[in-house]
Design a protein around this motif. Structure first.
Motif, mmCIF file in Angstrom:
data_model
loop_
_atom_site.group_PDB
_atom_site.id
_atom_site.type_symbol
_atom_site.label_atom_id
_atom_site.label_comp_id
_atom_site.label_asym_id
_atom_site.label_seq_id
_atom_site.Cartn_x
_atom_site.Cartn_y
_atom_site.Cartn_z
ATOM 1 N N GLU A 138 0.830 -1.206 0.000
ATOM 2 C CA GLU A 138 0.000 0.000 0.000
ATOM 3 C C GLU A 138 0.865 1.257 0.000
ATOM 4 O O GLU A 138 0.573 2.229 -0.683
ATOM 5 N N ARG A 139 1.955 1.228 0.752
ATOM 6 C CA ARG A 139 2.852 2.381 0.790
ATOM 7 C C ARG A 139 3.430 2.657 -0.600
ATOM 8 O O ARG A 139 3.460 3.793 -1.057
ATOM 9 N N LEU A 140 3.860 1.609 -1.280
ATOM 10 C CA LEU A 140 4.411 1.777 -2.627
ATOM 11 C C LEU A 140 3.341 2.211 -3.624
ATOM 12 O O LEU A 140 3.606 3.017 -4.515
ATOM 13 N N TYR A 141 2.136 1.691 -3.490
ATOM 14 C CA TYR A 141 1.047 2.013 -4.405
ATOM 15 C C TYR A 141 0.710 3.496 -4.358
ATOM 16 O O TYR A 141 0.428 4.118 -5.380
ATOM 17 N N TYR A 142 0.726 4.079 -3.154
ATOM 18 C CA TYR A 142 0.367 5.481 -2.984
ATOM 19 C C TYR A 142 1.578 6.415 -2.913
ATOM 20 O O TYR A 142 1.408 7.610 -2.714
#
Length: 82
Positions: free
Chosen positions: A30-34
């Motif tokens: 999720e951190r990488l996605y956003y």
């Protein structure tokens, strides 16, 4: 519960450990996605696709809207603690 509870729940320790690992993987994904830097790179690649003719204006607009939504969410999220 204390010691008795820990002893009774000991057989479930691998499940709890697996759940923790899955949670960590999901948090990182999720951190990488956003991540704003990632989203900006994807926007640049999308613009390249448009200028090269790989996608049409309609596809560009649709994907750009999705990326801008992600960027907005990523910028609004608190910075990760190290």
């Amino acid at each position: 519960m204390g010691l008795v509870g820990e002893v009774l729940l000991l057989p479930f320790a691998p499940v709890r450990g697996s759940a923790w690992v899955i949670g960590q993987v999901l948090n990182e994904a999720e951190r990488l996605y956003y991540d704003p830097a990632t989203v900006r790179a994807e926007l640049a690649a999308l613009e390249e696709e448009l200028t090269s003719g790989a996608i049409d204006e309609e596809e560009f607009d649709r994907r750009e809207d999705e990326l801008l939504d992600r960027l907005e969410i990523g910028l609004a999220r608190p910075a990760p603690e190290n």
